[in-house]
Design a protein around this motif. Structure first.
Motif, PDB file in Angstrom:
ATOM      1  N   MET A   1      -3.010   2.631   8.391  1.00  0.00           N
ATOM      2  CA  MET A   1      -2.591   1.435   9.137  1.00  0.00           C
ATOM      3  C   MET A   1      -3.715   0.952  10.060  1.00  0.00           C
ATOM      4  O   MET A   1      -3.904  -0.258  10.229  1.00  0.00           O
ATOM      5  N   ALA A   2      -4.480   1.875  10.653  1.00  0.00           N
ATOM      6  CA  ALA A   2      -5.614   1.479  11.495  1.00  0.00           C
ATOM      7  C   ALA A   2      -6.682   0.790  10.661  1.00  0.00           C
ATOM      8  O   ALA A   2      -7.300  -0.189  11.112  1.00  0.00           O
ATOM      9  N   THR A   3      -6.899   1.262   9.437  1.00  0.00           N
ATOM     10  CA  THR A   3      -7.868   0.621   8.545  1.00  0.00           C
ATOM     11  C   THR A   3      -7.417  -0.796   8.207  1.00  0.00           C
ATOM     12  O   THR A   3      -8.233  -1.726   8.173  1.00  0.00           O
ATOM     13  N   ILE A   4      -6.110  -0.960   7.986  1.00  0.00           N
ATOM     14  CA  ILE A   4      -5.573  -2.289   7.647  1.00  0.00           C
ATOM     15  C   ILE A   4      -5.739  -3.244   8.825  1.00  0.00           C
ATOM     16  O   ILE A   4      -6.188  -4.389   8.649  1.00  0.00           O
ATOM     17  N   THR A   5      -5.406  -2.805  10.020  1.00  0.00           N
ATOM     18  CA  THR A   5      -5.535  -3.692  11.179  1.00  0.00           C
ATOM     19  C   THR A   5      -6.997  -3.977  11.523  1.00  0.00           C
ATOM     20  O   THR A   5      -7.311  -5.052  12.037  1.00  0.00           O
ATOM     21  N   SER A   6      -7.893  -3.040  11.221  1.00  0.00           N
ATOM     22  CA  SER A   6      -9.311  -3.304  11.470  1.00  0.00           C
ATOM     23  C   SER A   6      -9.849  -4.362  10.521  1.00  0.00           C
ATOM     24  O   SER A   6     -10.871  -4.992  10.796  1.00  0.00           O
ATOM     25  N   ALA A   7      -9.167  -4.574   9.396  1.00  0.00           N
ATOM     26  CA  ALA A   7      -9.571  -5.609   8.445  1.00  0.00           C
ATOM     27  C   ALA A   7      -9.098  -6.993   8.880  1.00  0.00           C
ATOM     28  O   ALA A   7      -9.405  -7.986   8.229  1.00  0.00           O
ATOM     29  N   GLY A   8      -8.325  -7.051   9.987  1.00  0.00           N
ATOM     30  CA  GLY A   8      -7.879  -8.352  10.482  1.00  0.00           C
ATOM     31  C   GLY A   8      -6.435  -8.667  10.144  1.00  0.00           C
ATOM     32  O   GLY A   8      -5.938  -9.733  10.491  1.00  0.00           O
TER      33      GLY A   8
ATOM     34  N   ILE B   1       0.878  -1.165   0.000  1.00  0.00           N
ATOM     35  CA  ILE B   1       0.000   0.000   0.000  1.00  0.00           C
ATOM     36  C   ILE B   1       0.912   1.211   0.000  1.00  0.00           C
ATOM     37  O   ILE B   1       1.818   1.316   0.825  1.00  0.00           O
ATOM     38  N   ALA B   2       0.702   2.112  -0.958  1.00  0.00           N
ATOM     39  CA  ALA B   2       1.518   3.317  -1.064  1.00  0.00           C
ATOM     40  C   ALA B   2       0.637   4.536  -0.848  1.00  0.00           C
ATOM     41  O   ALA B   2      -0.513   4.575  -1.282  1.00  0.00           O
TER      42      ALA B   2
ATOM     43  N   ILE C   1       1.568  -6.998   5.041  1.00  0.00           N
ATOM     44  CA  ILE C   1       1.271  -5.827   4.219  1.00  0.00           C
ATOM     45  C   ILE C   1       2.353  -4.783   4.464  1.00  0.00           C
ATOM     46  O   ILE C   1       2.673  -4.468   5.612  1.00  0.00           O
ATOM     47  N   TYR C   2       2.918  -4.272   3.379  1.00  0.00           N
ATOM     48  CA  TYR C   2       3.942  -3.240   3.468  1.00  0.00           C
ATOM     49  C   TYR C   2       3.318  -1.894   3.103  1.00  0.00           C
ATOM     50  O   TYR C   2       2.722  -1.746   2.045  1.00  0.00           O
ATOM     51  N   VAL C   3       3.486  -0.920   3.982  1.00  0.00           N
ATOM     52  CA  VAL C   3       2.955   0.423   3.764  1.00  0.00           C
ATOM     53  C   VAL C   3       4.125   1.339   3.433  1.00  0.00           C
ATOM     54  O   VAL C   3       5.082   1.442   4.201  1.00  0.00           O
ATOM     55  N   ARG C   4       4.026   1.974   2.272  1.00  0.00           N
ATOM     56  CA  ARG C   4       5.038   2.940   1.836  1.00  0.00           C
ATOM     57  C   ARG C   4       4.388   4.311   1.837  1.00  0.00           C
ATOM     58  O   ARG C   4       3.446   4.550   1.113  1.00  0.00           O
TER      59      ARG C   4
ATOM     60  N   ARG D   1       0.003  -8.238  10.506  1.00  0.00           N
ATOM     61  CA  ARG D   1       1.405  -8.120  10.085  1.00  0.00           C
ATOM     62  C   ARG D   1       1.541  -6.952   9.119  1.00  0.00           C
ATOM     63  O   ARG D   1       1.511  -7.119   7.906  1.00  0.00           O
ATOM     64  N   VAL D   2       1.706  -5.767   9.656  1.00  0.00           N
ATOM     65  CA  VAL D   2       1.820  -4.547   8.864  1.00  0.00           C
ATOM     66  C   VAL D   2       3.203  -3.965   9.114  1.00  0.00           C
ATOM     67  O   VAL D   2       3.640  -3.849  10.263  1.00  0.00           O
ATOM     68  N   ALA D   3       3.903  -3.606   8.044  1.00  0.00           N
ATOM     69  CA  ALA D   3       5.255  -3.069   8.172  1.00  0.00           C
ATOM     70  C   ALA D   3       5.370  -1.779   7.373  1.00  0.00           C
ATOM     71  O   ALA D   3       4.758  -1.635   6.304  1.00  0.00           O
ATOM     72  N   LEU D   4       6.152  -0.843   7.880  1.00  0.00           N
ATOM     73  CA  LEU D   4       6.439   0.394   7.167  1.00  0.00           C
ATOM     74  C   LEU D   4       7.719   0.232   6.368  1.00  0.00           C
ATOM     75  O   LEU D   4       8.698  -0.338   6.862  1.00  0.00           O
TER      76      LEU D   4
END
Length: 149
Positions: free
Chosen positions: A129-136, A76-77, A112-115, A139-142
């Protein structure tokens, strides 16, 4: 009696010119072949940096080590205007959860990698990032650029 072997060869002895036993030799001429390969190499060396994948984003720099990834992760960019891109496709934040869940069903790695562009407000990145974690997805990384020293 005093005749040398070299003199006999010039006079038409056994060491003289022999007729060829085979027809024409069908070998590739290596010089043009090497020239073509070098031209192709130069073309690919020039074109490879132009084939940059993803949305062009100026990432912040950190001292973190690069991560080895075996398969293509979900990325996700967030560009400098705050627009969100999921796998290089523009998307709206309310649609992000549904699209992430459909990608995850295809068997893609759940990391999921957030750029985020370094000029984007941190609140915008935190909101995504909050939207991504609310989807379940847990494992989110910057993604950042390594420090240039």
């Amino acid at each position: 009696m005093g005749m040398s072997a070299a003199a006999g060869a010039k006079a038409g002895g056994r060491r003289g010119r022999r007729p060829r036993r085979h027809g024409a030799i069908a070998e590739i001429n290596m010089t043009p072949f090497i020239d073509v390969m070098l031209v192709l190499l130069i073309i690919f060396m020039v074109a490879a940096p132009l084939i940059a994948t993803g949305v062009p984003i100026d990432l912040p720099q950190t001292g973190a080590k690069p991560i080895n990834v075996d398969q293509k992760p979900i990325t996700i960019a967030i560009d400098d205007k705050g627009q969100i891109f999921l796998q290089d496709q523009p998307t709206l934040e309310p649609d992000l959860v549904q699209k992430l869940q459909s990608i995850a069903k295809q068997g893609v790695e759940d990391r999921i990698y957030v750029r985020g562009h370094k000029q984007v407000d941190y609140g915008r990145v935190a909101s995504v990032m909050a939207t991504i974690t609310s989807a379940g997805f847990r494992r989110v990384a910057l993604v950042t650029e390594p420090n240039s020293r």
